[in-house]
Design a protein around this motif. Structure first.
Motif, PDB file in Angstrom:
ATOM      1  N   SER A  24       0.931  -1.737  -0.110  1.00  0.00           N
ATOM      2  CA  SER A  24      -0.381  -0.130  -0.117  1.00  0.00           C
ATOM      3  C   SER A  24       0.297   1.096   0.224  1.00  0.00           C
ATOM      4  O   SER A  24       0.799   2.418  -0.373  1.00  0.00           O
ATOM      5  CB  SER A  24      -0.739  -0.053   1.378  1.00  0.00           C
ATOM      6  N   GLN A  25       1.990   1.172   0.951  1.00  0.00           N
ATOM      7  CA  GLN A  25       2.846   1.830   0.106  1.00  0.00           C
ATOM      8  C   GLN A  25       3.219   2.496  -0.652  1.00  0.00           C
ATOM      9  O   GLN A  25       3.014   3.667  -0.982  1.00  0.00           O
ATOM     10  CB  GLN A  25       4.628   2.179   1.426  1.00  0.00           C
ATOM     11  N   LYS A  26       3.420   1.539  -2.212  1.00  0.00           N
ATOM     12  CA  LYS A  26       4.350   2.418  -3.205  1.00  0.00           C
ATOM     13  C   LYS A  26       2.222   2.408  -3.960  1.00  0.00           C
ATOM     14  O   LYS A  26       2.637   3.042  -4.227  1.00  0.00           O
ATOM     15  CB  LYS A  26       4.192   0.653  -3.890  1.00  0.00           C
ATOM     16  N   SER A  54      -0.675   6.929  -5.962  1.00  0.00           N
ATOM     17  CA  SER A  54      -1.610   8.216  -6.047  1.00  0.00           C
ATOM     18  C   SER A  54      -1.660   9.642  -5.707  1.00  0.00           C
ATOM     19  O   SER A  54      -2.572  10.489  -5.799  1.00  0.00           O
ATOM     20  CB  SER A  54      -2.800   7.777  -4.904  1.00  0.00           C
ATOM     21  N   LEU A  55      -0.532  10.130  -4.413  1.00  0.00           N
ATOM     22  CA  LEU A  55       0.036  11.298  -4.438  1.00  0.00           C
ATOM     23  C   LEU A  55       0.985  11.982  -6.405  1.00  0.00           C
ATOM     24  O   LEU A  55       0.674  12.890  -5.742  1.00  0.00           O
ATOM     25  CB  LEU A  55       1.369  11.757  -3.891  1.00  0.00           C
ATOM     26  N   GLY A  56       0.619  11.267  -7.151  1.00  0.00           N
ATOM     27  CA  GLY A  56       1.498  11.089  -8.216  1.00  0.00           C
ATOM     28  C   GLY A  56       3.230  11.542  -8.743  1.00  0.00           C
ATOM     29  O   GLY A  56       3.294  12.336  -9.184  1.00  0.00           O
ATOM     30  N   LEU A  57       3.557  10.299  -7.685  1.00  0.00           N
ATOM     31  CA  LEU A  57       4.495  10.143  -8.404  1.00  0.00           C
ATOM     32  C   LEU A  57       5.077   9.092  -9.486  1.00  0.00           C
ATOM     33  O   LEU A  57       4.171   8.284  -9.855  1.00  0.00           O
ATOM     34  CB  LEU A  57       5.093   9.971  -6.976  1.00  0.00           C
ATOM     35  N   ASN A  58       5.725   9.994 -10.397  1.00  0.00           N
ATOM     36  CA  ASN A  58       6.693   8.682 -11.364  1.00  0.00           C
ATOM     37  C   ASN A  58       7.011   7.967 -10.631  1.00  0.00           C
ATOM     38  O   ASN A  58       7.395   7.773  -9.522  1.00  0.00           O
ATOM     39  CB  ASN A  58       7.107   8.940 -12.176  1.00  0.00           C
ATOM     40  N   SER A  59       7.127   6.340 -11.115  1.00  0.00           N
ATOM     41  CA  SER A  59       7.408   5.349 -11.046  1.00  0.00           C
ATOM     42  C   SER A  59       9.144   5.357  -9.587  1.00  0.00           C
ATOM     43  O   SER A  59       9.768   4.777  -8.926  1.00  0.00           O
ATOM     44  CB  SER A  59       7.309   4.282 -12.348  1.00  0.00           C
ATOM     45  N   GLN A 106      10.379   8.557  -8.840  1.00  0.00           N
ATOM     46  CA  GLN A 106      10.194   8.850  -7.699  1.00  0.00           C
ATOM     47  C   GLN A 106       9.544   7.815  -6.518  1.00  0.00           C
ATOM     48  O   GLN A 106      10.037   7.981  -5.410  1.00  0.00           O
ATOM     49  CB  GLN A 106       9.268  10.256  -7.918  1.00  0.00           C
ATOM     50  N   GLN A 107       8.775   7.080  -6.712  1.00  0.00           N
ATOM     51  CA  GLN A 107       7.672   6.439  -5.975  1.00  0.00           C
ATOM     52  C   GLN A 107       9.194   5.134  -5.519  1.00  0.00           C
ATOM     53  O   GLN A 107       8.899   5.160  -4.120  1.00  0.00           O
ATOM     54  CB  GLN A 107       7.192   4.898  -6.845  1.00  0.00           C
ATOM     55  N   TRP A 108       9.959   4.950  -6.530  1.00  0.00           N
ATOM     56  CA  TRP A 108      11.351   4.161  -5.678  1.00  0.00           C
ATOM     57  C   TRP A 108      12.372   5.120  -4.874  1.00  0.00           C
ATOM     58  O   TRP A 108      12.603   4.700  -3.682  1.00  0.00           O
ATOM     59  CB  TRP A 108      11.953   3.210  -6.956  1.00  0.00           C
ATOM     60  N   GLY A 109      12.605   6.237  -5.421  1.00  0.00           N
ATOM     61  CA  GLY A 109      13.611   6.873  -4.809  1.00  0.00           C
ATOM     62  C   GLY A 109      12.995   7.296  -3.464  1.00  0.00           C
ATOM     63  O   GLY A 109      13.796   7.702  -2.730  1.00  0.00           O
ATOM     64  N   TYR A 110      12.144   7.765  -3.560  1.00  0.00           N
ATOM     65  CA  TYR A 110      11.784   9.325  -1.862  1.00  0.00           C
ATOM     66  C   TYR A 110      11.049   8.304  -1.224  1.00  0.00           C
ATOM     67  O   TYR A 110      10.710   8.269  -0.537  1.00  0.00           O
ATOM     68  CB  TYR A 110      11.032   9.946  -2.924  1.00  0.00           C
ATOM     69  N   VAL A 111       9.880   6.819  -1.679  1.00  0.00           N
ATOM     70  CA  VAL A 111       8.963   6.186  -0.703  1.00  0.00           C
ATOM     71  C   VAL A 111       9.715   4.592  -0.299  1.00  0.00           C
ATOM     72  O   VAL A 111       9.830   4.834   0.800  1.00  0.00           O
ATOM     73  CB  VAL A 111       7.695   5.768  -1.361  1.00  0.00           C
ATOM     74  N   MET A 112       9.971   3.584  -1.377  1.00  0.00           N
ATOM     75  CA  MET A 112       9.927   2.672  -1.306  1.00  0.00           C
ATOM     76  C   MET A 112      11.862   2.000  -0.526  1.00  0.00           C
ATOM     77  O   MET A 112      11.354   2.025   0.571  1.00  0.00           O
ATOM     78  CB  MET A 112      10.231   1.673  -2.718  1.00  0.00           C
TER      79      MET A 112
END
Lengths: 223, 238
Positions: A114-116, A121-126, A128-134
């Protein structure tokens, strides 16, 4: 000679840590990505590299790799003064990155998907999803085993003496053969390794405290 | 056919000069790994148990031993045993024995950590329950705690066996004709076969450790995956 050895050992440590973290992260992302092709390549790489000793990889990059390249490049490499060090870094990186990617992949399993999705859903591209969140969460979850692996990698740098990289273990052997003062030099080197590992452990424990990792909670959630 | 000719030395890779001379090649690697695993398993049991001893004068020296061995590269240990043990003892020991000794020392420290983590992973209530029904501490340890701990340890032992097997390649440095050395010898004698030599070495190592890692996966499923690595690394890591 010992001081040069210490310097080269530390250089190898930093270089291989950096390269294997980069390569290992890339592989881990490949292995958990949705693209089947990337996943297959990542898995193949890890399964091949993890099951073959680091010493083999070091020898491979020193003796065989220049021959595999087009002959002009190979000659340039063989003539290059610092090629042993480069081959050592390559070999250790290949060995270590497969372990790093395996550890990181297990870290991915500890983090809910769900984190990803939330990041998407915040509109980050993939990227950014990896770099900033995962990835930050993955690193945080796997810090203890990752630290162990890095210490293991540090000890593996001593294998580079097999291809006459002038690092600490090589220096002790050289001193032995030149002056027969082998026991003294080996004792000093052993103490150096013990102290250096102790420092690395301290750094990792400090990092854990800093990131406030509750180790028991992680192990329980995975069990 | 030319391609197959490159691998004509397979017997040398597999067992060195065995029928005529000494055992070597892949079988030597396996022999070293198995012998050292079994011996260091026994030592690891004792050390891991002593590490948890309530008596300080036992616990602390054992802890030192484990920490020191774990923070020195295996190559350093091999050199200590190969060059300086004969010097100190004044006796000559064979190359194989010095490699086996150093792998034994190395393995015992790691296995002690596995044993310790396994014993600690058994819930505390088990010991208390055993005490309640009137078992002495020793009986409780042998019949209640240890069987459970052993179950938890099995996958870690198998994965340590893979590590140990790969680490036997270090015997290359002191000139034992194991698989890596065999490959290097062949590649030096026949420089046109250099790829084949290294490929054979890689295949030899890969086949053995990959098949053990499959066994490890099966065992993990059978005994459940309690993250021993996390516990080891969580308490004290070197």
């Amino acid at each position: 000679m010992m001081i040069t050895g210490v310097r080269i050992t530390i250089f190898l440590l930093f270089a291989t840590t950096l390269t294997s973290l980069l390569l290992g992260t890339a592989l881990a992302v490949m292995r958990v990505s949705g693209v089947k092709m990337l996943r297959a390549i990542g898995t193949l790489y890890v399964e091949v590299c993890r099951n073959i000793p680091a010493l083999f990889w070091i020898l491979f990059f020193y003796f065989v790799f220049p021959d595999l390249l087009p002959s002009r490049w190979g000659q340039i490499l063989n003539g290059y003064q610092h090629y042993p060090i480069a081959a050592g870094i390559l070999g250790l990186t290949v060995d270590n990155s497969s372990f790093v990617s395996d550890i990181l992949r297990s870290g991915k399993l500890a983090i809910p998907d769900s984190q990803k999705e939330a990041a998407a859903s915040l509109g980050l591209n993939s990227l950014q999803q990896w770099g900033y969140v995962m990835l930050p969460q993955m690193y945080r979850a796997v810090l203890p085993p990752l630290g162990t692996r890095m210490i293991h990698n540090f000890k593996n740098t001593s294998l580079c003496m097999a291809i006459s990289v002038k690092e600490l273990t090589w220096a002790t052997q050289n001193i032995e053969s030149l002056t027969f003062r082998g026991i003294e030099s080996t004792t000093i080197a052993t103490v150096f390794y013990i102290v250096a590992c102790g420092i690395m452990v301290k750094i990792i424990i400090w990092l854990e405290r800093y990131l406030k990792i509750d180790i028991t909670s992680i192990t329980k959630s995975r069990a | 056919m030319y391609f197959l000719e490159q691998f004509a030395n397979w017997k040398f890779y597999l067992m060195g000069m065995y029928p005529e001379g000494e055992l070597g090649g892949l079988l030597l690697n396996i022999q070293l790994a198995v012998v050292c695993l079994l011996l260091s398993f026994l030592a690891g049991l004792v050390l891991g148990y002593l590490r948890l001893s309530p008596r300080k004068f036992i616990r602390i020296p054992v802890g030192w031993y484990i920490d020191i061995v774990r923070s020195v590269p295996l190559l350093m240990i091999v050199f200590w045993f190969y060059f300086f043990l004969p010097y100190i003892m004044g006796e000559h020991i064979t190359v194989f024995r010095s490699a086996a000794f150093s792998l034994f020392v190395y393995g015992s420290a790691y296995q002690a950590e596995i044993v310790r983590a396994g014993i600690l992973a058994v819930p505390k209530g088990q010991m208390e329950a055993a005490m309640t029904i009137g078992l002495s501490k020793r009986l409780a340890m042998t019949y209640i705690i240890f069987p459970q701990a052993f179950k938890i340890m099995v996958p870690s032992f198998v994965s340590f066996f893979i590590t140990l097997f790969k680490d036997t390649s270090i015997a290359y440095v002191i000139g034992i004709i194991e698989l890596t050395q065999a490959g290097v010898i062949v590649s030096q004698r026949q420089p046109d076969r250099i790829y084949a030599a290294y490929l054979s070495v890689a295949i030899g190592f890969w086949v053995v450790s990959y098949s053990i890692s499959r066994i490890e996966n099966v065992l993990k499923k059978k005994f459940g995956t309690i993250e021993i690595a996390g516990i080891i690394t969580g308490t004290k890591r070197v």
